[in-house]
Design a protein around this motif. Structure first.
Motif, PDB file in Angstrom:
ATOM      1  N   GLY A 181       0.790  -1.228   0.000  1.00  0.00           N
ATOM      2  CA  GLY A 181       0.000   0.000   0.000  1.00  0.00           C
ATOM      3  C   GLY A 181       0.815   1.267   0.000  1.00  0.00           C
ATOM      4  N   GLU A 182       2.150   1.151   0.150  1.00  0.00           N
ATOM      5  CA  GLU A 182       3.001   2.335   0.183  1.00  0.00           C
ATOM      6  C   GLU A 182       3.307   2.807  -1.237  1.00  0.00           C
ATOM      7  OE1 GLU A 182       6.444   1.519   2.426  1.00  0.00           O
ATOM      8  OE2 GLU A 182       5.375   1.110   4.301  1.00  0.00           O
ATOM      9  N   VAL A 183       3.364   4.109  -1.423  1.00  0.00           N
ATOM     10  CA  VAL A 183       3.626   4.692  -2.733  1.00  0.00           C
ATOM     11  C   VAL A 183       5.125   4.741  -2.979  1.00  0.00           C
ATOM     12  CG1 VAL A 183       3.328   6.720  -4.196  1.00  0.00           C
ATOM     13  CG2 VAL A 183       1.545   6.079  -2.560  1.00  0.00           C
ATOM     14  N   PRO A 184       5.634   4.133  -4.084  1.00  0.00           N
ATOM     15  CA  PRO A 184       7.065   4.227  -4.386  1.00  0.00           C
ATOM     16  C   PRO A 184       7.484   5.675  -4.577  1.00  0.00           C
ATOM     17  CG  PRO A 184       5.968   2.595  -5.791  1.00  0.00           C
ATOM     18  CD  PRO A 184       4.902   3.363  -5.084  1.00  0.00           C
ATOM     19  N   SER A 185       8.694   5.966  -4.216  1.00  0.00           N
ATOM     20  CA  SER A 185       9.164   7.349  -4.303  1.00  0.00           C
ATOM     21  C   SER A 185       9.207   7.856  -5.735  1.00  0.00           C
ATOM     22  CB  SER A 185      10.570   7.448  -3.675  1.00  0.00           C
ATOM     23  OG  SER A 185      11.465   6.572  -4.347  1.00  0.00           O
ATOM     24  N   ASP A 186       9.378   6.925  -6.705  1.00  0.00           N
ATOM     25  CA  ASP A 186       9.463   7.356  -8.099  1.00  0.00           C
ATOM     26  C   ASP A 186       8.122   7.266  -8.811  1.00  0.00           C
ATOM     27  OD1 ASP A 186       9.279   4.647  -7.990  1.00  0.00           O
ATOM     28  OD2 ASP A 186      10.711   4.256  -9.619  1.00  0.00           O
ATOM     29  N   ALA A 187       7.055   7.046  -8.067  1.00  0.00           N
ATOM     30  CA  ALA A 187       5.725   6.941  -8.683  1.00  0.00           C
ATOM     31  C   ALA A 187       4.691   7.639  -7.816  1.00  0.00           C
ATOM     32  CB  ALA A 187       5.349   5.473  -8.887  1.00  0.00           C
ATOM     33  N   LEU A 188       4.981   8.906  -7.469  1.00  0.00           N
ATOM     34  CA  LEU A 188       4.078   9.658  -6.606  1.00  0.00           C
ATOM     35  C   LEU A 188       2.748   9.890  -7.302  1.00  0.00           C
ATOM     36  CD1 LEU A 188       6.510  12.318  -5.128  1.00  0.00           C
ATOM     37  CD2 LEU A 188       5.531  10.314  -3.972  1.00  0.00           C
ATOM     38  N   PRO A 189       1.634   9.811  -6.557  1.00  0.00           N
ATOM     39  CA  PRO A 189       0.324  10.067  -7.168  1.00  0.00           C
ATOM     40  C   PRO A 189       0.243  11.473  -7.728  1.00  0.00           C
ATOM     41  CG  PRO A 189       0.109   9.076  -4.996  1.00  0.00           C
ATOM     42  CD  PRO A 189       1.541   9.455  -5.152  1.00  0.00           C
ATOM     43  N   ARG A 190      -0.549  11.639  -8.763  1.00  0.00           N
ATOM     44  CA  ARG A 190      -0.699  12.947  -9.385  1.00  0.00           C
ATOM     45  C   ARG A 190      -1.495  13.895  -8.510  1.00  0.00           C
ATOM     46  NH1 ARG A 190      -3.117  10.702 -14.847  1.00  0.00           N
ATOM     47  NH2 ARG A 190      -3.923   9.268 -13.277  1.00  0.00           N
ATOM     48  N   PHE A 191      -2.352  13.332  -7.661  1.00  0.00           N
ATOM     49  CA  PHE A 191      -3.075  14.166  -6.705  1.00  0.00           C
ATOM     50  C   PHE A 191      -3.390  13.308  -5.490  1.00  0.00           C
ATOM     51  CE2 PHE A 191      -5.895  12.453  -9.892  1.00  0.00           C
ATOM     52  CZ  PHE A 191      -6.920  11.866  -9.173  1.00  0.00           C
ATOM     53  N   HIS A 192      -3.693  13.940  -4.382  1.00  0.00           N
ATOM     54  CA  HIS A 192      -3.722  13.226  -3.108  1.00  0.00           C
ATOM     55  C   HIS A 192      -4.866  12.240  -2.984  1.00  0.00           C
ATOM     56  CE1 HIS A 192      -6.595  16.489  -2.380  1.00  0.00           C
ATOM     57  NE2 HIS A 192      -7.043  15.774  -1.360  1.00  0.00           N
ATOM     58  N   LEU A 193      -5.867  12.285  -3.879  1.00  0.00           N
ATOM     59  CA  LEU A 193      -6.991  11.358  -3.781  1.00  0.00           C
ATOM     60  C   LEU A 193      -6.855  10.152  -4.710  1.00  0.00           C
ATOM     61  CD1 LEU A 193     -10.052  13.812  -3.529  1.00  0.00           C
ATOM     62  CD2 LEU A 193      -8.900  12.547  -1.699  1.00  0.00           C
ATOM     63  N   GLU A 194      -5.721  10.004  -5.366  1.00  0.00           N
ATOM     64  CA  GLU A 194      -5.538   8.873  -6.279  1.00  0.00           C
ATOM     65  C   GLU A 194      -5.560   7.555  -5.507  1.00  0.00           C
ATOM     66  OE1 GLU A 194      -2.591   7.365  -9.853  1.00  0.00           O
ATOM     67  OE2 GLU A 194      -2.430   9.384  -9.009  1.00  0.00           O
ATOM     68  N   LYS A 195      -6.294   6.586  -6.040  1.00  0.00           N
ATOM     69  CA  LYS A 195      -6.425   5.308  -5.358  1.00  0.00           C
ATOM     70  C   LYS A 195      -5.126   4.520  -5.402  1.00  0.00           C
ATOM     71  CE  LYS A 195     -11.383   4.353  -5.770  1.00  0.00           C
ATOM     72  NZ  LYS A 195     -11.587   4.165  -4.331  1.00  0.00           N
ATOM     73  N   ALA A 196      -4.907   3.752  -4.370  1.00  0.00           N
ATOM     74  CA  ALA A 196      -3.745   2.872  -4.327  1.00  0.00           C
ATOM     75  C   ALA A 196      -4.021   1.643  -5.178  1.00  0.00           C
ATOM     76  CB  ALA A 196      -3.453   2.459  -2.886  1.00  0.00           C
ATOM     77  N   VAL A 197      -3.163   1.351  -6.132  1.00  0.00           N
ATOM     78  CA  VAL A 197      -3.319   0.198  -7.017  1.00  0.00           C
ATOM     79  C   VAL A 197      -2.079  -0.680  -6.880  1.00  0.00           C
ATOM     80  CG1 VAL A 197      -3.640  -0.600  -9.382  1.00  0.00           C
ATOM     81  CG2 VAL A 197      -4.719   1.532  -8.630  1.00  0.00           C
ATOM     82  N   SER A 198      -2.249  -1.851  -6.336  1.00  0.00           N
ATOM     83  CA  SER A 198      -1.116  -2.751  -6.124  1.00  0.00           C
ATOM     84  C   SER A 198      -0.880  -3.612  -7.351  1.00  0.00           C
ATOM     85  CB  SER A 198      -1.390  -3.660  -4.913  1.00  0.00           C
ATOM     86  OG  SER A 198      -2.464  -4.544  -5.199  1.00  0.00           O
ATOM     87  N   HIS A 199       0.291  -4.192  -7.408  1.00  0.00           N
ATOM     88  CA  HIS A 199       0.646  -5.106  -8.489  1.00  0.00           C
ATOM     89  C   HIS A 199      -0.320  -6.292  -8.502  1.00  0.00           C
ATOM     90  CE1 HIS A 199       2.871  -8.264 -10.605  1.00  0.00           C
ATOM     91  NE2 HIS A 199       3.529  -7.292 -11.212  1.00  0.00           N
ATOM     92  N   GLU A 200      -0.644  -6.784  -7.316  1.00  0.00           N
ATOM     93  CA  GLU A 200      -1.549  -7.937  -7.188  1.00  0.00           C
ATOM     94  C   GLU A 200      -2.917  -7.647  -7.785  1.00  0.00           C
ATOM     95  OE1 GLU A 200      -3.564  -9.729  -3.307  1.00  0.00           O
ATOM     96  OE2 GLU A 200      -1.442 -10.300  -3.451  1.00  0.00           O
ATOM     97  N   SER A 201      -3.442  -6.454  -7.538  1.00  0.00           N
ATOM     98  CA  SER A 201      -4.760  -6.111  -8.063  1.00  0.00           C
ATOM     99  C   SER A 201      -4.748  -5.967  -9.583  1.00  0.00           C
ATOM    100  CB  SER A 201      -5.272  -4.818  -7.412  1.00  0.00           C
ATOM    101  OG  SER A 201      -4.480  -3.710  -7.789  1.00  0.00           O
ATOM    102  N   LEU A 202      -3.599  -5.595 -10.151  1.00  0.00           N
ATOM    103  CA  LEU A 202      -3.479  -5.527 -11.603  1.00  0.00           C
ATOM    104  C   LEU A 202      -3.561  -6.924 -12.219  1.00  0.00           C
ATOM    105  CD1 LEU A 202      -0.640  -2.882 -12.103  1.00  0.00           C
ATOM    106  CD2 LEU A 202      -3.061  -2.597 -12.636  1.00  0.00           C
ATOM    107  N   VAL A 203      -2.930  -7.880 -11.569  1.00  0.00           N
ATOM    108  CA  VAL A 203      -3.001  -9.258 -12.063  1.00  0.00           C
ATOM    109  C   VAL A 203      -4.427  -9.786 -11.969  1.00  0.00           C
ATOM    110  CG1 VAL A 203      -2.147 -11.615 -11.765  1.00  0.00           C
ATOM    111  CG2 VAL A 203      -0.599  -9.675 -11.403  1.00  0.00           C
ATOM    112  N   ILE A 204      -5.074  -9.537 -10.833  1.00  0.00           N
ATOM    113  CA  ILE A 204      -6.460  -9.985 -10.665  1.00  0.00           C
ATOM    114  C   ILE A 204      -7.346  -9.370 -11.739  1.00  0.00           C
ATOM    115  CG2 ILE A 204      -8.482  -9.853  -9.144  1.00  0.00           C
ATOM    116  CD1 ILE A 204      -6.549  -9.993  -6.772  1.00  0.00           C
TER     117      ILE A 204
END
Length: 408
Positions: free
Chosen positions: A113-136
């Motif tokens: 659930g942590e945001v990588p330092s090189d992939a900061l959200p574009r705005f503070h309400l952006e949903k957290a999307v994990s690698h696992e959820s992309l596979v699902i």
């Protein structure tokens, strides 16, 4: 005849070669047509595939991707067409959707659930999307595209019937088990049983079906009611009180019987005899686009979902020994053999072979099939306790989770 699959059969493709990375490769160890009805089919598939990231923008020499392994069971009904097509195409849809999801790139967030330092959200309400959820999501989308392809090509390709689909994808240290239908999967780890799927039947999905019928009563064709009663209502019971439940209820309550309550219930029967519109006993799967209520023009497909439930098991979180396995089986196995009995057979057979003997997993699958079928006697197939054996197709995968050197 029942089919026993070998989960460890390897594909004759040299790992690391350009040919191995250029396109998906499928190895199909065998197939079995229904032994009790020519209208059924049961097709096991095991594959080794490569999903490509951005294939259109990369030259053949610069293609990048990732490998994953795939096992699947397709249990057909009302014809073999859907099962045959799904066995040949579903893995390709998964490969395509996984490549489109660009899984080889970093996700918006890590799995914790942590945001990588090189992939900061574009705005503070952006949903957290994990690698696992992309596979699902890729697997879910693949099932949808597979169902759409069956719908589009069923006339030109003479695709009949539908099928339950159970697929296991091993990718980047995790198993993703996707189930749409009444096949099931369990993991047996150090004697512990971990369910990796559940059955989708008229009983387990009662509220979803009732809610859809409540929102769209035209789907019932003026012949069915979305309400459930303990038994069929008789005309002489009009005006009396009867137990019922609707789409919002888990328990039962009383209502006054009205004229509409005399219609046939959307869900009728219980256990293996439960049916949607007195027709089909599974509520998720692929195909069934032309399925109608007998002697009517009422289509049943709107009530059937092609989307699987996907459960995830992280192999990196545990130390696994060679006796830890993932078991995939069609309903012909689970109808007569419960989880504990399956685990008992697994342990019994595995302990009779050396840990480095790969045929031990094939022998487990074979023994599960044989014990569930039973012995043919004058009164049909019988188990040792004289209970009825399975008269349905039976297919089993037994997939080891640990290698021979993993004993602790």
């Amino acid at each position: 005849m029942p089919f026993v699959s070998h989960p460890r059969r390897s594909c004759p493709r040299r790992a690391g070669t350009r040919e191995a990375e250029a396109e998906p490769y499928v190895c199909v160890p065998g197939r079995s047509l229904c032994s009790s009805s020519p209208s059924c089919s049961l097709l096991p598939t095991v594959c080794f595939l490569t999903a490509l990231a951005e294939p259109s923008s990369l030259s053949p020499q610069g293609r990048k991707g990732f490998y994953f392994h795939y096992w699947a069971l397709f249990d057909g009904h009302a014809g073999s067409g859907a099962a045959v097509m799904a066995s040949r195409r579903l893995h390709l849809h998964i490969c395509e959707q996984a490549g489109a999801a660009e899984l080889s790139r970093a996700p918006v967030t890590e799995d914790n659930g942590e945001v990588p330092s090189d992939a900061l959200p574009r705005f503070h309400l952006e949903k957290a999307v994990s690698h696992e959820s992309l596979v699902i999501g890729a697997i879910e989308n693949a099932f949808k595209h597979m169902d759409n392809q069956i719908a589009q090509e069923r006339a030109s390709q003479s695709i009949s019937g539908g099928c339950c689909a159970l697929a296991a994808v091993y990718l980047m240290g995790k198993f993703y088990v996707a189930n749409a239908g009444d096949s099931r999967a369990i993991i047996i780890r150090n004697g512990e049983i971990i369910p990796m799927s559940r059955e989708f039947t008229p009983e387990t999905e009662r509220q979803r079906l009732q809610f859809l019928a409540f929102l769209r009563p035209e789907l019932l064709g003026k012949e069915f009611t979305h309400l459930e009663f303990p038994r069929r209502i008789q005309p002489k019971e009009l005006g009396k009180k009867m137990l019922y439940r609707d789409q919002n209820m888990n328990g039962w309550a009383y209502k006054k019987i009205e004229e509409d309550d005399l219609k046939f219930p959307l869900i009728y029967g219980e256990g293996k005899k439960a049916r949607v519109m007195a027709t089909i006993g599974v509520t998720r799967g692929l195909g069934d686009h032309d399925l109608k209520v007998f002697s009517s023009n009422i289509h049943i497909k709107p009530f059937l979902s092609c989307f699987p439930e996907v459960r995830v098991y992280d192999l990196t979180q545990y130390e696994h020994c060679p006796d830890d396995v993932l078991v995939l089986g069609t309903d012909g196995l689970w109808d007569v053999t419960n989880d504990e009995e399956v685990a008992s057979v697994v342990m019994e057979v595995l302990t009779s072979y050396e840990p480095n003997d790969l045929c031990r997993y094939t022998m487990v699958a074979q023994e599960l099939v044989v014990r569930s079928r039973g012995v043919l006697k004058e009164r049909g197939w019988r188990l040792p306790n004289d209970r009825l054996g399975s008269g349905d197709d039976i297919s089993v995968f037994v997939i080891p989770l640990g290698g021979p050197g993993n004993y602790t």
